[in-house]
Motif scaffolding. Structure first.
Motif, PDB file in Angstrom:
ATOM      1  N   PRO A 194       0.817  -1.230   0.000  1.00 31.57           N
ATOM      2  CA  PRO A 194       0.000   0.000   0.000  1.00 31.57           C
ATOM      3  C   PRO A 194       0.846   1.273   0.000  1.00 31.57           C
ATOM      4  CG  PRO A 194      -0.781  -1.555   1.659  1.00 31.57           C
ATOM      5  CD  PRO A 194       0.536  -2.079   1.165  1.00 31.57           C
ATOM      6  N   ASP A 247      -9.827   3.303  -1.164  1.00 30.58           N
ATOM      7  CA  ASP A 247      -8.849   2.263  -1.500  1.00 30.58           C
ATOM      8  C   ASP A 247      -7.738   2.190  -0.461  1.00 30.58           C
ATOM      9  OD1 ASP A 247      -7.529   4.549  -2.157  1.00 30.58           O
ATOM     10  OD2 ASP A 247      -7.224   4.061  -4.266  1.00 30.58           O
ATOM     11  N   GLU A 248      -6.779   1.278  -0.716  1.00 31.86           N
ATOM     12  CA  GLU A 248      -5.775   0.931   0.300  1.00 31.86           C
ATOM     13  C   GLU A 248      -4.530   1.817   0.334  1.00 31.86           C
ATOM     14  OE1 GLU A 248      -6.397  -1.930   2.156  1.00 31.86           O
ATOM     15  OE2 GLU A 248      -8.289  -1.981   1.059  1.00 31.86           O
ATOM     16  N   PRO A 249      -4.051   2.332  -0.814  1.00 32.12           N
ATOM     17  CA  PRO A 249      -2.734   2.996  -0.760  1.00 32.12           C
ATOM     18  C   PRO A 249      -2.670   4.089   0.306  1.00 32.12           C
ATOM     19  CG  PRO A 249      -3.376   2.658  -3.031  1.00 32.12           C
ATOM     20  CD  PRO A 249      -4.567   2.277  -2.191  1.00 32.12           C
ATOM     21  N   TRP A 250      -1.574   4.063   1.071  1.00 34.65           N
ATOM     22  CA  TRP A 250      -1.463   4.947   2.229  1.00 34.65           C
ATOM     23  C   TRP A 250      -1.565   6.423   1.851  1.00 34.65           C
ATOM     24  CZ3 TRP A 250       3.425   1.829   3.937  1.00 34.65           C
ATOM     25  CH2 TRP A 250       3.001   0.604   4.481  1.00 34.65           C
ATOM     26  N   SER A 264      -3.081   7.560  -0.889  1.00 37.59           N
ATOM     27  CA  SER A 264      -4.216   7.836  -1.769  1.00 37.59           C
ATOM     28  C   SER A 264      -5.120   8.881  -1.127  1.00 37.59           C
ATOM     29  CB  SER A 264      -5.020   6.556  -1.993  1.00 37.59           C
ATOM     30  OG  SER A 264      -6.272   6.884  -2.558  1.00 37.59           O
ATOM     31  N   TYR A 275      -7.725   7.137   0.744  1.00 32.58           N
ATOM     32  CA  TYR A 275      -7.334   6.184   1.785  1.00 32.58           C
ATOM     33  C   TYR A 275      -8.380   6.257   2.896  1.00 32.58           C
ATOM     34  CZ  TYR A 275      -4.704   4.461   5.847  1.00 32.58           C
ATOM     35  OH  TYR A 275      -4.302   3.791   6.977  1.00 32.58           O
ATOM     36  N   ASP A 276      -8.908   5.162   3.302  1.00 32.03           N
ATOM     37  CA  ASP A 276      -9.865   4.991   4.408  1.00 32.03           C
ATOM     38  C   ASP A 276     -11.305   5.385   4.072  1.00 32.03           C
ATOM     39  OD1 ASP A 276     -10.182   7.740   4.905  1.00 32.03           O
ATOM     40  OD2 ASP A 276      -9.013   7.742   6.752  1.00 32.03           O
ATOM     41  N   GLY A 311      -2.099   6.566   7.356  1.00 37.36           N
ATOM     42  CA  GLY A 311      -1.456   6.177   6.103  1.00 37.36           C
ATOM     43  C   GLY A 311      -0.184   6.969   5.874  1.00 37.36           C
TER      44      GLY A 311
END
Ligand SMILES: Cc1cc2nc3c(=O)[nH]c(=O)nc-3n(C[C@H](O)[C@H](O)[C@H](O)COP(=O)(O)OP(=O)(O)OC[C@H]3O[C@@H](n4cnc5c(N)ncnc54)[C@H](O)[C@@H]3O)c2cc1C
Length: 411
Positions: A150, A322-325, A327, A330-331, A383
């Motif tokens: 991520p 989505d998952e990427p920290w 992004s 994120y969350d 993230g």
């Protein structure tokens, strides 16, 4: 000395070097003190700069896409527009694209670039594995199963150089675009969720000061049921540039009017063979949690008289969480509010803090590749903290850092 695409900044790098082979790129990185990969230069801020260091142009490395079963492996400097027709010919599609195909895959995913669609996350979500050229010149591969994954795709160029990416593909599909004119703002606020549900990808175009949203653009996979009217908005009588209300002609836009075409010729707003958007422009984009969409729009409308005089057009999209920290989504799901500004940078930079103040109560984040001020943004969440640890581990000497990253992220 080289400028970015918009011409609003000149990079301060000592040299731009284009290695002919991967081994040459490894040598260059291993011996550099400061270095960053440069994509197609479509970012509006100094995220890609490497003052007094090197910028790497990787367009000669890994030039040939390798298409396998429902996946493609490509070099980082490949532009989406270079590979999409070939994927379609092979029977495949990417789930989504940004508004333009002119940008590199590595540069796009590095900044969290996205299209629209309430079920569609940013373009990084299609990446299943990467090869990363790290600070000591060695290559590391990361795939979805890895704990660091991520962190490594949306990476703002801070971890190394993405030399190769593997993207998920799905069976090819066709899309139609339908434009509706003059959606009353009252209807946009009351029916935002239904409007987003009316398309695979939906964009609203506004200047924040009129009583109507100028246009709603629906992109639907065919076959699709298209309504005769959309909460008071009526079908457009011809093609529309996103900035139609500002008098811009639709010459560079992809085909609209409900005509089906392959995904890659409809998902971007702009055609590869033309310059995208309006050219003489600046851009900013902010993301707030989807649940606060209507409140965020009201907040922006309350300062519409400050925004509109500097604007070409604003675009509202949705992005699935989505998952990427790093992004912006994120969350959780986010609504994305984009501004295409006139090229009046001091005045634009003066209004950005006001916009950020208005959106701060919602936990606003900014697009990493566009202009923002930064004082009140949500730049210190879990993230981001995990990303800082990964950056310190992979690049202990700060070879891939620059003043932009030190100011906003790696402080
Ligand atoms: C007209 C226009 C329309 C746009 N539309 C959209 C849109 O619809 N949605 C959206 O989200 N954004 C949009 N953008 C913003 C754009 O997608 C981002 O700025 C994106 O990062 C540009 O990619 P690039 O290849 O030009 O990267 P660059 O601007 O060259 O670089 C961006 C970052 O990526 C890093 N990078 C580049 N290559 C590599 C690599 N190989 N390895 C590691 N890091 C790398 C750089 O170091 C830098 O940190 C638009 C921009 C323009 C000019």
């Amino acid at each position: 000395m080289i400028e970015n695409w918009a011409g609003n900044l000149t990079y301060g790098a000592r040299e731009i070097v284009a290695p002919r082979t991967l081994a040459e790129a490894q040598e260059l990185v291993a011996h550099a003190t400061r270095v960053k990969a440069l994509g197609s230069r479509h970012s509006f801020n100094t995220v890609a700069d490497s003052p007094d260091g090197l910028q790497l142009d990787l367009s000669a490395v890994n030039r040939t896409p390798e298409i396998g079963a429902a996946k493609v492996a490509i070099g980082g400097a490949t532009r989406y527009g270079d590979v999409v027709a070939q994927l379609h010919e092979a029977g495949y599609a990417l789930a989504n694209l940004a508004s333009l195909p002119h940008i590199t895959v590595a540069g796009s995913v590095a900044t969290g670039t996205h299209g629209s669609g309430q079920r569609l996350p940013g373009l990084a979500a299609a990446v299943s594995a990467v090869e990363l050229l790290t600070a000591d010149g060695s290559l590391r591969t990361f795939s979805r199963a890895d704990a660091e994954f991520p962190g490594v795709v949306v990476n703002v160029g801070a971890l190394g150089v993405l030399t190769r990416l593997t993207l998920d593909l799905e069976p090819t599909f066709s899309v139609r675009q339908d434009v509706f004119d003059a959606l009353p703002w009252s209807a946009a606020l009351a029916h935002f969720d239904e409007i987003q549900a009316a398309g695979y990808s939906v964009s609203l175009f506004t200047n924040w000061a009129r009583d109507v949203v100028d246009q709603v653009l629906l992109k639907n996979r065919v076959p699709a049921e298209i309504p005769d009217a959309l909460f008071g908005a009526l079908p457009a009588d011809g093609p529309r540039h996103p900035a139609h209300a500002a008098g811009i002609s639709a010459e560079n836009t992809t085909v609209q009017g409900g005509v089906p075409g392959p995904w890659y010729a409809r998902l971007p707003h702009f055609r590869l063979e033309f310059a995208p958007s309006v050219g003489a422009e600046l851009q900013s984009e902010y993301f707030v949690p989807r649940a606060h969409a209507a409140a965020a729009f009201e907040a922006l409308r309350s300062i519409g008289d400050r925004i509109a005089p500097l604007l070409v057009v604003s675009e509202i999209r949705t992005v699935a969480g989505d998952e990427p920290w790093l992004s912006p989504a994120y969350d959780g799901d986010r609504v994305a509010v984009h501004f295409t500004w006139q090229q009046r940078q001091p005045e634009v930079e003066a209004v950005l803090p006001l916009i950020e103040e208005k959106l701060a109560p919602f936990g606003v984040r900014a697009h990493w590749g566009k202009l923002f001020h930064g004082a009140v943004l949500d730049l210190d969440h879990q993230g981001v903290r995990q990303f800082r640890e990964l950056a310190a581990e992979l690049d202990p000497a700060g070879k891939f850092r620059n003043p932009f990253l030190e100011r906003h992220l790696l402080r």
